[in-house]
Scaffold this motif. Sequence first.
Motif, PDB file in Angstrom:
ATOM      1  N   ASP A  39      30.720  47.752  39.707  1.00  0.00           N
ATOM      2  CA  ASP A  39      30.530  46.756  38.649  1.00  0.00           C
ATOM      3  C   ASP A  39      31.789  46.680  37.804  1.00  0.00           C
ATOM      4  O   ASP A  39      32.088  45.665  37.204  1.00  0.00           O
ATOM      5  CB  ASP A  39      29.342  47.152  37.771  1.00  0.00           C
ATOM      6  CG  ASP A  39      28.080  47.306  38.601  1.00  0.00           C
ATOM      7  OD1 ASP A  39      27.689  46.323  39.243  1.00  0.00           O
ATOM      8  OD2 ASP A  39      27.526  48.415  38.645  1.00  0.00           O
ATOM      9  N   PHE A  40      32.489  47.797  37.763  1.00  0.00           N
ATOM     10  CA  PHE A  40      33.810  47.826  37.144  1.00  0.00           C
ATOM     11  C   PHE A  40      34.581  48.974  37.772  1.00  0.00           C
ATOM     12  O   PHE A  40      33.995  49.918  38.297  1.00  0.00           O
ATOM     13  CB  PHE A  40      33.721  47.999  35.610  1.00  0.00           C
ATOM     14  CG  PHE A  40      33.142  49.319  35.159  1.00  0.00           C
ATOM     15  CD1 PHE A  40      33.966  50.422  34.954  1.00  0.00           C
ATOM     16  CD2 PHE A  40      31.775  49.455  34.946  1.00  0.00           C
ATOM     17  CE1 PHE A  40      33.442  51.634  34.533  1.00  0.00           C
ATOM     18  CE2 PHE A  40      31.236  50.668  34.527  1.00  0.00           C
ATOM     19  CZ  PHE A  40      32.079  51.761  34.320  1.00  0.00           C
ATOM     20  N   VAL A  55      38.302  48.310  34.153  1.00  0.00           N
ATOM     21  CA  VAL A  55      38.624  46.901  34.377  1.00  0.00           C
ATOM     22  C   VAL A  55      37.424  46.253  35.043  1.00  0.00           C
ATOM     23  O   VAL A  55      36.859  46.807  35.991  1.00  0.00           O
ATOM     24  CB  VAL A  55      39.861  46.745  35.287  1.00  0.00           C
ATOM     25  CG1 VAL A  55      40.125  45.277  35.588  1.00  0.00           C
ATOM     26  CG2 VAL A  55      41.092  47.369  34.639  1.00  0.00           C
ATOM     27  N   THR A  56      37.031  45.111  34.518  1.00  0.00           N
ATOM     28  CA  THR A  56      35.894  44.418  35.107  1.00  0.00           C
ATOM     29  C   THR A  56      36.145  42.923  35.122  1.00  0.00           C
ATOM     30  O   THR A  56      37.084  42.427  34.490  1.00  0.00           O
ATOM     31  CB  THR A  56      34.591  44.742  34.328  1.00  0.00           C
ATOM     32  OG1 THR A  56      33.477  44.251  35.072  1.00  0.00           O
ATOM     33  CG2 THR A  56      34.587  44.089  32.948  1.00  0.00           C
ATOM     34  N   GLU A  57      35.304  42.241  35.888  1.00  0.00           N
ATOM     35  CA  GLU A  57      35.387  40.796  35.969  1.00  0.00           C
ATOM     36  C   GLU A  57      34.378  40.234  34.977  1.00  0.00           C
ATOM     37  O   GLU A  57      33.218  40.618  34.991  1.00  0.00           O
ATOM     38  CB  GLU A  57      34.988  40.394  37.396  1.00  0.00           C
ATOM     39  CG  GLU A  57      35.694  39.206  37.931  1.00  0.00           C
ATOM     40  CD  GLU A  57      35.323  38.969  39.399  1.00  0.00           C
ATOM     41  OE1 GLU A  57      34.973  39.918  40.113  1.00  0.00           O
ATOM     42  OE2 GLU A  57      35.367  37.813  39.794  1.00  0.00           O
ATOM     43  N   GLY A  61      35.023  34.803  35.288  1.00  0.00           N
ATOM     44  CA  GLY A  61      35.893  35.108  36.411  1.00  0.00           C
ATOM     45  C   GLY A  61      37.210  35.772  36.031  1.00  0.00           C
ATOM     46  O   GLY A  61      37.957  36.214  36.902  1.00  0.00           O
ATOM     47  N   THR A  62      37.503  35.835  34.724  1.00  0.00           N
ATOM     48  CA  THR A  62      38.730  36.500  34.307  1.00  0.00           C
ATOM     49  C   THR A  62      38.525  38.017  34.307  1.00  0.00           C
ATOM     50  O   THR A  62      37.396  38.500  34.230  1.00  0.00           O
ATOM     51  CB  THR A  62      39.162  36.066  32.888  1.00  0.00           C
ATOM     52  OG1 THR A  62      38.096  36.381  31.979  1.00  0.00           O
ATOM     53  CG2 THR A  62      39.458  34.582  32.831  1.00  0.00           C
ATOM     54  N   LEU A  63      39.635  38.744  34.395  1.00  0.00           N
ATOM     55  CA  LEU A  63      39.568  40.200  34.363  1.00  0.00           C
ATOM     56  C   LEU A  63      39.743  40.676  32.925  1.00  0.00           C
ATOM     57  O   LEU A  63      40.517  40.091  32.166  1.00  0.00           O
ATOM     58  CB  LEU A  63      40.668  40.798  35.234  1.00  0.00           C
ATOM     59  CG  LEU A  63      40.567  40.531  36.742  1.00  0.00           C
ATOM     60  CD1 LEU A  63      41.836  41.016  37.430  1.00  0.00           C
ATOM     61  CD2 LEU A  63      39.346  41.209  37.331  1.00  0.00           C
ATOM     62  N   ALA A  64      39.038  41.724  32.583  1.00  0.00           N
ATOM     63  CA  ALA A  64      39.230  42.345  31.269  1.00  0.00           C
ATOM     64  C   ALA A  64      39.398  43.840  31.475  1.00  0.00           C
ATOM     65  O   ALA A  64      38.534  44.491  32.050  1.00  0.00           O
ATOM     66  CB  ALA A  64      38.045  42.063  30.353  1.00  0.00           C
ATOM     67  N   GLY A  65      40.541  44.350  31.039  1.00  0.00           N
ATOM     68  CA  GLY A  65      40.807  45.784  31.124  1.00  0.00           C
ATOM     69  C   GLY A  65      40.776  46.398  29.737  1.00  0.00           C
ATOM     70  O   GLY A  65      41.261  45.802  28.774  1.00  0.00           O
TER      71      GLY A  65
END
Length: 166
Positions: A39-40, A55-57, A61-65
């Motif tokens: 999931d991340f 880091v996850t989606e 649809g954007t990535l967030a770290g």
Amino acid sequence: MRPIIESDLRGSFVNCSKGETKRLGVPRDLDEQPWDDLDFLGWRDPGAPERGYLVTERDDGTLAGIALRAAPGTARGFTSRSMCSLCLTTHTSGGVALMTARRTGEAGRLGNTVGQYLCADLACSLYIRGKKQTVVGADFDETLSMDERAARTRTNLAAFIDKVLE
Ligand SMILES: [Zn+2]
């Protein structure tokens, strides 16, 4: 989640400087991560054990770290148990760590952080799916299916990221 390459991974961080992003230790075996079961992606920095990253989606649809720092001295007696606030897996002491994330923007510049109790190895996705076992063992009280637990974890994670981004 979909596989991520190193440059996208480094570019996804929302709460650290460009310099920090360049220096942080990413997993060496990125193309061998069990992406289908994640999931991340979460890991501890091999060069700086007090640091962790996830880091996850996001839904769009954007990535967030998120860069995390484990608070020192949070380990309690060996017999005590703690629960991860994302995946709700129960661990013995040491299996869960209080980790803080610096908030973005003005709040972060003022030193504001968000703290969460997380699986110390940040492998929530694997505990949920039974790919990794805790010392405590399976939680027989859990009535949710694997998919429901994964969905709950993603919801908790999204709420955490929202707090960091506020
Ligand atoms: Zn967890």
